[in-house]
Scaffold this motif. Structure first.
Motif, short mmCIF file in Angstrom:
data_model
loop_
_atom_site.label_atom_id
_atom_site.label_comp_id
_atom_site.label_asym_id
_atom_site.label_seq_id
_atom_site.Cartn_x
_atom_site.Cartn_y
_atom_site.Cartn_z
N GLU A 198 -4.54 -8.63 1.92
CA GLU A 198 -5.45 -7.99 0.75
C GLU A 198 -6.85 -8.44 0.72
O GLU A 198 -7.26 -9.46 1.08
CB GLU A 198 -4.63 -8.33 -0.49
CG GLU A 198 -3.30 -7.59 -0.77
CD GLU A 198 -3.24 -6.23 -0.76
OE1 GLU A 198 -3.92 -5.60 -1.61
OE2 GLU A 198 -2.81 -5.25 0.43
N ASP A 199 -7.67 -7.49 0.29
CA ASP A 199 -9.15 -7.93 0.19
C ASP A 199 -9.38 -9.04 -0.76
O ASP A 199 -10.44 -9.63 -0.44
CB ASP A 199 -9.78 -6.54 -0.08
CG ASP A 199 -10.07 -5.27 0.73
OD1 ASP A 199 -9.54 -5.66 1.96
OD2 ASP A 199 -10.06 -4.11 0.55
N HIS A 232 0.83 -1.05 0.02
CA HIS A 232 0.08 0.13 -0.03
C HIS A 232 0.86 1.24 -0.16
O HIS A 232 0.29 2.19 -0.35
CB HIS A 232 -1.12 -0.08 1.13
CG HIS A 232 -2.08 -1.03 1.00
ND1 HIS A 232 -3.44 -0.63 0.37
CD2 HIS A 232 -2.04 -2.38 1.11
CE1 HIS A 232 -4.19 -1.74 0.52
NE2 HIS A 232 -3.34 -2.77 0.87
N GLN A 233 2.06 1.20 0.41
CA GLN A 233 3.02 2.35 0.42
C GLN A 233 3.31 2.63 -1.11
O GLN A 233 3.89 3.72 -1.41
CB GLN A 233 4.10 2.13 1.45
CG GLN A 233 3.79 2.44 2.64
CD GLN A 233 4.77 2.00 3.67
OE1 GLN A 233 5.44 0.76 3.58
NE2 GLN A 233 5.54 3.09 4.34
N LEU A 234 3.22 1.74 -1.94
CA LEU A 234 3.62 1.92 -3.34
C LEU A 234 2.33 2.09 -4.30
O LEU A 234 2.38 1.78 -5.38
CB LEU A 234 4.39 0.55 -3.74
CG LEU A 234 5.68 0.09 -3.04
CD1 LEU A 234 5.97 -1.31 -3.34
CD2 LEU A 234 6.76 0.85 -3.59
N THR A 274 -8.68 -14.84 -5.70
CA THR A 274 -7.70 -14.96 -4.80
C THR A 274 -6.30 -15.52 -5.37
O THR A 274 -5.42 -14.87 -5.38
CB THR A 274 -8.14 -15.88 -3.93
OG1 THR A 274 -9.22 -15.46 -2.96
CG2 THR A 274 -6.71 -16.13 -2.70
N LEU A 275 -6.70 -16.37 -6.48
CA LEU A 275 -5.51 -16.92 -7.06
C LEU A 275 -4.92 -15.92 -8.01
O LEU A 275 -3.89 -15.61 -8.25
CB LEU A 275 -6.02 -18.15 -8.04
CG LEU A 275 -4.76 -18.76 -8.88
CD1 LEU A 275 -3.69 -19.28 -8.15
CD2 LEU A 275 -5.60 -20.07 -9.56
N ASP A 276 -5.93 -15.11 -8.75
CA ASP A 276 -5.41 -14.25 -9.63
C ASP A 276 -4.56 -12.97 -9.15
O ASP A 276 -3.68 -12.39 -9.38
CB ASP A 276 -6.69 -13.40 -10.17
CG ASP A 276 -7.30 -14.28 -11.15
OD1 ASP A 276 -6.82 -15.14 -11.74
OD2 ASP A 276 -8.62 -14.25 -11.62
N GLY A 277 -5.24 -12.90 -7.54
CA GLY A 277 -4.36 -11.69 -6.74
C GLY A 277 -3.06 -12.14 -6.45
O GLY A 277 -2.16 -11.36 -6.59
#
Length: 272
Positions: free
Chosen positions: A66-67, A33-35, A81-84
């Protein structure tokens, strides 16, 4: 030495790099999230090059919580989830790092350890086997970080999960704070139970009540001496990052925390 950028979540990227460098660190494990402004591969590469020029290498990518991570939901959520995970693998590679820190999923409210083992574990194994098959050829390693409210806080679940996956590309991140809260009476026992499955440490302390409040080492209630002794007893030879996520005075605490981390690395025989 490696620091976790989430320690300085309220600071700019330039400040994160400078503050860690000035406190003797040479690697930073970046929180995704910092990026958020590094929206392209090119911008992420530009940031990594800037950090390198300041003497800081990339030491991992933290995408814990992560959401998109919903492995126990519908088939659509499982695929998302897998794609993420695949997208975050590519994200890490664009930074020039090959460690991706994830978690294993929240325990559904009211569920039991037996349900985790019988119903949730097979689904998690399927997910992570597929994710590892994608990540392994790229040299990427997935490191799962249990929290007090996730199913991996159970040694039985976590051992079975690890033993069904490729240990060359999968391991456990043992977060001192999370285990201090989730396993307040036997966090040392967990080290012996997990043994070589632990490949990364988040070094911190804890009040043993607040899940996401990582105290500087030595300023909480944990028995760090016994905990480090347990890691020495199992022959720990993995990596370590300082993590003070949630602590309100991170810059003030960093010099002392860095000193404690150097001592811990020396005790364990790790390269600081």
């Amino acid at each position: 030495m490696r620091g976790s950028s989430i320690t300085l979540e309220d600071y700019t990227l330039e400040e994160v790099v400078r503050i860690f460098r000035d406190n003797g660190f040479d690697r930073v494990e970046m929180w995704k999230h910092q990026l958020r402004r590094c929206k392209t591969d090119e911008l992420r590469q530009k940031f990594a090059a800037y950090a390198k020029g300041m003497g800081i290498a990339m030491g991992g990518l933290n995408v814990v919580g992560e959401d998109y991570f919903q492995p126990f939901g519908t088939d659509q959520q499982f695929q998302a989830t897998l794609d993420g995970l695949k997208a975050d693998t590519e994200f890490a590679l664009s930074l020039g790092t090959k460690d991706v820190l994830i978690w294993e999923g929240r325990a559904p409210q009211g569920s039991t350890e037996s349900e985790w083992l019988d119903r949730l574990l097979p689904r998690l194994v399927e997910l992570l086997r597929t994710a590892i098959a994608f990540a392994a050829p790229k040299g990427v390693r997935l490191l799962v970080e249990p929290h007090p409210f996730t199913i991996g806080m159970s040694d039985r679940v976590l051992v079975k999960l690890c033993d069904k996956l490729d240990s060359a590309h999968f391991g456990v991140t043992y977060d001192f704070c999370h285990y201090g809260v989730g396993r307040p009476k036997d966090y040392v026992t967990a080290v012996h139970a997990l043994g070589p499955r632990i490949r990364h440490i988040h070094f911190s302390d804890s009040d043993q009540k607040s899940s996401e409040l990582h105290f500087p080492p030595g300023q909480g209630r944990m028995d760090l001496k016994s905990l480090l002794k347990a890691f020495k007893n199992i022959g720990y030879d993995g990596t370590m990052a300082l993590d003070m996520y949630g602590y309100p005075l991170p810059v003030q605490a960093l010099p002392g925390a860095a000193s404690r981390m150097r001592e811990a690395c020396e005790f364990l025989g790790l390269s600081a």
